[in-house]
Design an enzyme around this catalytic site. Sequence first.
Site, PDB file in Angstrom:
ATOM      1  N   GLY A  36       0.719  -2.058  -0.009  1.00  0.00           N
ATOM      2  CA  GLY A  36       0.135   0.194  -0.451  1.00  0.00           C
ATOM      3  C   GLY A  36       0.874   1.159  -0.407  1.00  0.00           C
ATOM      4  N   HIS A  37       1.806   1.009   1.195  1.00  0.00           N
ATOM      5  CA  HIS A  37       2.286   2.351   0.791  1.00  0.00           C
ATOM      6  C   HIS A  37       3.325   2.246  -0.369  1.00  0.00           C
ATOM      7  CE1 HIS A  37       2.617   0.680   5.670  1.00  0.00           C
ATOM      8  NE2 HIS A  37       2.294   2.856   5.670  1.00  0.00           N
ATOM      9  N   GLN A 153      -8.621  10.605   7.047  1.00  0.00           N
ATOM     10  CA  GLN A 153      -7.574  11.491   7.328  1.00  0.00           C
ATOM     11  C   GLN A 153      -7.217  12.432   6.449  1.00  0.00           C
ATOM     12  OE1 GLN A 153      -3.143   9.533   9.560  1.00  0.00           O
ATOM     13  NE2 GLN A 153      -3.058   9.632   7.059  1.00  0.00           N
ATOM     14  N   SER A 186      -0.479  -2.344   8.793  1.00  0.00           N
ATOM     15  CA  SER A 186       1.036  -2.605   9.462  1.00  0.00           C
ATOM     16  C   SER A 186       0.902  -3.185  10.336  1.00  0.00           C
ATOM     17  CB  SER A 186       2.004  -1.327   9.457  1.00  0.00           C
ATOM     18  OG  SER A 186       1.825  -0.117   8.786  1.00  0.00           O
TER      19      SER A 186
HETATM   20  P1  AMP Z   1       0.349   4.686   7.860  1.00  0.00           P
HETATM   21  O1  AMP Z   1       2.059   3.715   7.672  1.00  0.00           O
HETATM   22  O2  AMP Z   1      -0.462   3.855   7.639  1.00  0.00           O
HETATM   23  O3  AMP Z   1       0.358   6.185   8.875  1.00  0.00           O
HETATM   24  O4  AMP Z   1      -0.007   4.734   6.705  1.00  0.00           O
HETATM   25  C1  AMP Z   1       0.913   5.944   5.777  1.00  0.00           C
HETATM   26  C2  AMP Z   1       0.198   6.225   4.334  1.00  0.00           C
HETATM   27  O5  AMP Z   1      -0.236   4.889   3.541  1.00  0.00           O
HETATM   28  C3  AMP Z   1      -1.239   6.865   4.854  1.00  0.00           C
HETATM   29  O6  AMP Z   1      -1.492   7.517   3.764  1.00  0.00           O
HETATM   30  C4  AMP Z   1      -2.523   5.999   4.266  1.00  0.00           C
HETATM   31  O7  AMP Z   1      -3.598   5.903   4.186  1.00  0.00           O
HETATM   32  C5  AMP Z   1      -1.489   4.628   2.861  1.00  0.00           C
HETATM   33  N1  AMP Z   1      -1.914   4.023   3.369  1.00  0.00           N
HETATM   34  C6  AMP Z   1      -1.892   2.626   4.871  1.00  0.00           C
HETATM   35  N2  AMP Z   1      -2.262   1.485   3.925  1.00  0.00           N
HETATM   36  C7  AMP Z   1      -2.617   1.573   2.314  1.00  0.00           C
HETATM   37  C8  AMP Z   1      -3.146   0.466   1.509  1.00  0.00           C
HETATM   38  N3  AMP Z   1      -3.654  -0.665   1.932  1.00  0.00           N
HETATM   39  N4  AMP Z   1      -3.358   0.811   0.199  1.00  0.00           N
HETATM   40  C9  AMP Z   1      -2.975   2.118   0.087  1.00  0.00           C
HETATM   41  N5  AMP Z   1      -2.276   3.635   0.849  1.00  0.00           N
HETATM   42  C10 AMP Z   1      -1.966   3.099   2.246  1.00  0.00           C
END
Ligand code: AMP
Length: 283
Positions: A36-37, A153, A186
Site C-alpha cells: 500500500g505504501h 485522515q 502495518s
Molecule cells: P501509515 O504508515 O499507516 O500511517 O500510512 C501511511 C500512508 O499510507 C497513509 O496515507 C495511508 O492512508 C496509506 N496507506 C496505508 N495502507 C494503505 C493501503 N492498504 N493502500 C493504500 N494506501 C495505504
Amino acid sequence: MKVITTICEMQQAADELRKLGKKIGVVPTMGYLHDGHLSLISLAKQHADVIITTLFVNPTQFGPTEDFEKYPRNFERDKKLAESAGTDILFVPSKEEMYPSDHLTNINVERITSVLEGKIRPTHFRGVTTIVAKLFNITKPHIAVLGQKDAQQSIVIQRMVEDLDFDIKIIIAPTVRESDGLAMSSRNVYLSATERKESTVLYQSLQLAKRLIDEGERDCSIIISDMSKLITSKPSARIDYVSISDASSLEELVTLRPAGNILISLAVRIGTTRLIDNIIFTK
Ligand code: AMP
C-alpha cells in the site's frame, strides 16, 4: 537514496531541489512498509521529480491505551523497500527532533475530526494534522500522496491544506488489498492465523453494502444492520462503528441521496487488533 534524520538538513535539501526547479512529492508514513505504501510512492513518481518518503511513528496520534510502543518497526527493511519503490530521500527523524520538550503548538481541524475515528480516538487527528503540517514545512513538497485506506485522515488533511493555505496538491491513492480483500495495513501482523481469516469480513461487509445499494436499497439503517450482522458472525469481531456518511462533510446519512460521494466506513476489532476500511462511491 539519501537518508536524512534532521529537520535542518531536510529543509536545506528541499530548498536546493526547489532552486533547481524540481517538483517535490512527499509520502508520509509510519513505516513497516507494505505494498500500500509502495503504491503511494509509485503514484507520487508520476506527479513529481523527487520523492521524499517520511518514516516516523508519531506518538501524538496514539491514545494513552493504544499501541504506540508495540507498533511494528523495522528500519533496515523499510529502507530497502522505500529505495526499491523509487524514493529519493528517506526522512527519518527521531521523536526528540520532531517534538523537542518545548513544543507547544498543535493544529486542530474542527467538526470533521469529532466523528467516526475521532469519536473513539479524541486526540488522534490533532496529532495527525500537527505532524503532517510539520512534515510539510520540513519537506516543502509540491504534492503529497495519501491513501484512501485512511479516508477520514485524507479528508481532514485536505481540509487543513485548504484552510491554512498550504500550497500543496493532495493526491489520494486507492486502497491496496491482499488477494482475499483485506486492506493492507502495518497492523495486520498482529493478527493470529484464525483472526487473519476472520478479518476478511471487513471487506466482505463493504461489498455487501455495495451490493445492497446496487440492488436499490436506500435506507442506511438497513444497510448498516446487514453489514453489522455479517461482521459479528465472526467470533473474534467487535464493531467500533459502521457508518454511511457524506464523503466531504462526514455527516451521517439516514437515506442515500441521489447525488454526491458516499463514504461507507468501519472500524472493527479483530481480537485485540483494531482494523479500519472503507469504500467511497458516487451515486
Ligand atoms: P501509515 O504508515 O499507516 O500511517 O500510512 C501511511 C500512508 O499510507 C497513509 O496515507 C495511508 O492512508 C496509506 N496507506 C496505508 N495502507 C494503505 C493501503 N492498504 N493502500 C493504500 N494506501 C495505504
